[in-house]
Write a protein that holds these residues in place. Structure first.
Motif, PDB file in Angstrom:
ATOM      1  N   ASN A 118       0.693  -1.150   0.180  1.00  0.00           N
ATOM      2  CA  ASN A 118       0.018  -0.072   0.028  1.00  0.00           C
ATOM      3  C   ASN A 118       0.879   1.364  -0.021  1.00  0.00           C
ATOM      4  N   ALA A 119       2.239   1.168  -0.137  1.00  0.00           N
ATOM      5  CA  ALA A 119       2.777   2.381  -0.144  1.00  0.00           C
ATOM      6  C   ALA A 119       3.955   2.237  -1.452  1.00  0.00           C
ATOM      7  N   ALA A 120       4.580   1.001  -1.296  1.00  0.00           N
ATOM      8  CA  ALA A 120       5.856   0.918  -2.180  1.00  0.00           C
ATOM      9  C   ALA A 120       5.424   0.213  -3.695  1.00  0.00           C
ATOM     10  N   ALA A 121       4.412  -0.573  -3.781  1.00  0.00           N
ATOM     11  CA  ALA A 121       4.085  -1.146  -4.811  1.00  0.00           C
ATOM     12  C   ALA A 121       3.805  -0.305  -6.216  1.00  0.00           C
ATOM     13  N   PRO A 122       3.041   0.994  -5.698  1.00  0.00           N
ATOM     14  CA  PRO A 122       2.682   1.941  -6.739  1.00  0.00           C
ATOM     15  C   PRO A 122       3.747   2.452  -7.576  1.00  0.00           C
ATOM     16  N   HIS A 123       5.110   2.314  -6.887  1.00  0.00           N
ATOM     17  CA  HIS A 123       6.083   2.964  -7.603  1.00  0.00           C
ATOM     18  C   HIS A 123       7.011   1.710  -7.940  1.00  0.00           C
ATOM     19  N   LEU A 124       6.592   0.443  -7.946  1.00  0.00           N
ATOM     20  CA  LEU A 124       7.241  -0.661  -8.491  1.00  0.00           C
ATOM     21  C   LEU A 124       6.537  -1.305  -9.740  1.00  0.00           C
ATOM     22  N   TYR A 125       5.100  -0.981  -9.782  1.00  0.00           N
ATOM     23  CA  TYR A 125       4.586  -1.635 -10.988  1.00  0.00           C
ATOM     24  C   TYR A 125       3.906  -0.632 -11.738  1.00  0.00           C
ATOM     25  N   SER A 126       4.033  -0.847 -13.294  1.00  0.00           N
ATOM     26  CA  SER A 126       3.465   0.272 -14.012  1.00  0.00           C
ATOM     27  C   SER A 126       1.946  -0.189 -14.012  1.00  0.00           C
ATOM     28  N   LYS A 127       1.572  -1.366 -13.802  1.00  0.00           N
ATOM     29  CA  LYS A 127       0.104  -1.823 -13.880  1.00  0.00           C
ATOM     30  C   LYS A 127      -0.198  -2.484 -12.611  1.00  0.00           C
ATOM     31  N   LEU A 128      -0.595  -1.948 -11.842  1.00  0.00           N
ATOM     32  CA  LEU A 128      -0.695  -2.099 -10.230  1.00  0.00           C
ATOM     33  C   LEU A 128      -2.209  -2.933 -10.180  1.00  0.00           C
ATOM     34  N   GLY A 129      -3.228  -2.395 -10.797  1.00  0.00           N
ATOM     35  CA  GLY A 129      -4.420  -3.025 -10.719  1.00  0.00           C
ATOM     36  C   GLY A 129      -5.479  -2.436  -9.584  1.00  0.00           C
ATOM     37  N   PHE A 130      -4.816  -1.522  -8.774  1.00  0.00           N
ATOM     38  CA  PHE A 130      -5.564  -0.945  -7.794  1.00  0.00           C
ATOM     39  C   PHE A 130      -5.137   0.527  -7.391  1.00  0.00           C
ATOM     40  N   ASP A 131      -6.014   1.376  -6.881  1.00  0.00           N
ATOM     41  CA  ASP A 131      -5.337   2.588  -6.669  1.00  0.00           C
ATOM     42  C   ASP A 131      -4.997   2.509  -5.021  1.00  0.00           C
ATOM     43  N   PRO A 132      -3.779   2.805  -4.722  1.00  0.00           N
ATOM     44  CA  PRO A 132      -3.458   2.688  -3.283  1.00  0.00           C
ATOM     45  C   PRO A 132      -4.180   3.457  -2.118  1.00  0.00           C
ATOM     46  N   ALA A 133      -4.703   4.637  -2.746  1.00  0.00           N
ATOM     47  CA  ALA A 133      -5.635   5.515  -1.686  1.00  0.00           C
ATOM     48  C   ALA A 133      -7.148   5.371  -2.093  1.00  0.00           C
ATOM     49  N   ALA A 134      -7.673   5.568  -3.318  1.00  0.00           N
ATOM     50  CA  ALA A 134      -8.888   5.505  -3.557  1.00  0.00           C
ATOM     51  C   ALA A 134      -9.619   4.166  -3.321  1.00  0.00           C
ATOM     52  N   ASP A 135      -8.995   3.124  -3.498  1.00  0.00           N
ATOM     53  CA  ASP A 135      -9.556   1.776  -3.511  1.00  0.00           C
ATOM     54  C   ASP A 135      -9.649   1.047  -1.983  1.00  0.00           C
ATOM     55  N   PHE A 136      -9.497   2.018  -0.865  1.00  0.00           N
ATOM     56  CA  PHE A 136      -9.227   1.490   0.335  1.00  0.00           C
ATOM     57  C   PHE A 136      -9.774   2.316   1.272  1.00  0.00           C
ATOM     58  N   SER A 137     -10.203   1.761   2.552  1.00  0.00           N
ATOM     59  CA  SER A 137     -10.931   2.306   3.758  1.00  0.00           C
ATOM     60  C   SER A 137     -10.157   1.977   4.968  1.00  0.00           C
ATOM     61  N   PRO A 138      -8.974   2.727   5.299  1.00  0.00           N
ATOM     62  CA  PRO A 138      -8.089   2.665   6.333  1.00  0.00           C
ATOM     63  C   PRO A 138      -8.737   2.274   7.608  1.00  0.00           C
ATOM     64  N   VAL A 139      -8.312   1.344   8.424  1.00  0.00           N
ATOM     65  CA  VAL A 139      -9.098   1.265   9.955  1.00  0.00           C
ATOM     66  C   VAL A 139      -8.294   1.577  10.720  1.00  0.00           C
ATOM     67  N   VAL A 140      -6.919   0.930  10.814  1.00  0.00           N
ATOM     68  CA  VAL A 140      -6.112   1.255  11.848  1.00  0.00           C
ATOM     69  C   VAL A 140      -4.897   0.772  11.595  1.00  0.00           C
ATOM     70  N   ALA A 141      -3.591   1.565  12.048  1.00  0.00           N
ATOM     71  CA  ALA A 141      -2.409   1.150  12.025  1.00  0.00           C
ATOM     72  C   ALA A 141      -1.968   0.266  12.923  1.00  0.00           C
ATOM     73  N   LEU A 142      -1.471  -0.939  12.684  1.00  0.00           N
ATOM     74  CA  LEU A 142      -1.033  -2.057  13.808  1.00  0.00           C
ATOM     75  C   LEU A 142       0.384  -1.849  14.344  1.00  0.00           C
ATOM     76  N   CYS A 143       1.394  -2.043  13.595  1.00  0.00           N
ATOM     77  CA  CYS A 143       2.746  -1.853  14.140  1.00  0.00           C
ATOM     78  C   CYS A 143       3.912  -1.812  13.022  1.00  0.00           C
ATOM     79  N   GLU A 144       4.879  -1.400  13.567  1.00  0.00           N
ATOM     80  CA  GLU A 144       6.170  -1.261  12.362  1.00  0.00           C
ATOM     81  C   GLU A 144       7.202  -2.244  13.063  1.00  0.00           C
ATOM     82  N   ILE A 145       7.730  -2.564  11.945  1.00  0.00           N
ATOM     83  CA  ILE A 145       8.900  -3.842  12.341  1.00  0.00           C
ATOM     84  C   ILE A 145      10.164  -3.282  11.549  1.00  0.00           C
TER      85      ILE A 145
END
Length: 324
Positions: free
Chosen positions: A101-128
């Motif tokens: 949801n952040a890197a893929a848009p810059h790695l694939y020319s044909k992603l198949g989804f919009d990383p912002a418009a196609d999602f309803s964010p619920v909650v950030a869980l953690c970072e590793i």
């Protein structure tokens, strides 16, 4: 005994039901059937571990079964493409990551989804933070050992990843650039299968987020952590900066629904997941993975993901990772 209170309550319930029917609101309370957490990676990696860690307590909190469904491939893109086609009714959740949801848009020319418009964010869980690991029997005992060997034999040594665009891939590309060396990237359908091949000696190294269990089991050897300070879970392991190759790399994880999910469903899931993130046993299990708990509101997560999409544009560019 008077039956008036019961009659009044029944009449009030009927009136409320009629009003709900007229307004188009469903009388059935959410949730009233099983919920699926879609993990866009193969079983065994950090994303899968986090989903399974939350499934049972979330099931208890919501009163319905919660199951994990793995759909790996293409660095998490295949499963995510499938997810955005699901109904936005709260019964299919995505274990979203910085990779999908952040890197893929810059790695694939044909992603198949919009990383912002196609999602309803619920909650950030953690970072590793990512950790440099090699097989237990590897002759390398430090980051300098790897850099020295790679400079003597450019392109000979391999590093695994959960797929193109995964945090391991980007971390490996960052490491190559920072150290000025040439390593061969071998993508898998998840970090679990990649880690298995690393343990078996079919790969030379990996910069992973879900390897602490294998490290504790003596199957993998940690050489450096890609964070600004040492991990509490690995106090003896130096940072990349301390080891001579300055670099920061980590992965974040969160829960999302498809676009246009009902606000009350988003709020309910946000509330329950924030409660789970405050439970001592879950916080300890995440800490044991080297994770830092996040949490917060759905709006905060939405703003965070937008900023991360922008931030990863430069990370991908600087890493030298090719666009597919």
């Amino acid at each position: 005994m008077s039956h008036a209170p019961r009659s009044i309550n029944r009449r009030n319930a009927l009136v409320a039901a009629a009003l709900c029917a007229l307004s188009g609101v469903s009388w059935a309370a959410y949730p009233d059937k099983p919920i699926k957490i879609l993990v866009p990676w193969a079983a065994g990696g950090a994303t899968d571990q986090i989903a399974r860690m939350l499934a049972q307590p979330l099931s208890q909190a919501l009163g319905v079964p919660v199951v994990v469904d793995n759909k790996g491939g293409a660095g998490g893109v295949i499963g995510t493409q499938s997810f955005v086609k699901e109904k936005a009714d709260g019964y299919t959740l995505l274990l979203a990551t910085s990779s999908t949801n952040a890197a893929a848009p810059h790695l694939y020319s044909k992603l198949g989804f919009d990383p912002a418009a196609d999602f309803s964010p619920v909650v950030a869980l953690c970072e590793i933070p990512n950790v440099m690991v090699v097989p237990a029997k590897s002759p390398w005992n430090s980051l300098k050992d790897i850099v020295g060997a790679a400079k003597q034999a450019p392109g000979k040594f391999t590093y695994g990843s959960a797929g193109i665009g995964g945090s391991q891939h980007l971390a490996g590309a960052q490491f190559k650039t920072a150290a000025g060396i040439d390593l061969q990237h071998v993508p898998y359908k998840g970090s679990g299968p990649a880690a298995q091949d690393l343990i078996a000696g079919h790969l030379d190294l990996m910069i992973d987020t879900g390897s602490l269990g294998s490290i504790r089991g003596g199957l993998l050897k940690p050489l450096a952590v890609a964070s600004s300070k040492r991990l509490t879970a690995l106090p003896q392991v130096p940072t990349f900066n301390e080891a001579g190759t300055p670099m920061l790399a980590s992965a974040w994880y969160g829960v999302m629904l498809p676009a246009r999910a009902p606000a009350e469903v988003v709020e309910r899931l946000n509330t329950e997941l924030n409660k789970l993130l405050k439970q001592p046993d879950i916080r300890q299990r995440l800490s044991d993975m080297g994770a830092e708990v996040m949490g917060g509101t759905s709006n905060e997560f939405a703003k965070f993901t937008l900023s991360e999409i922008k931030r990863y544009e430069s990370i991908v560019k600087d890493s030298g990772a090719p666009k597919e």
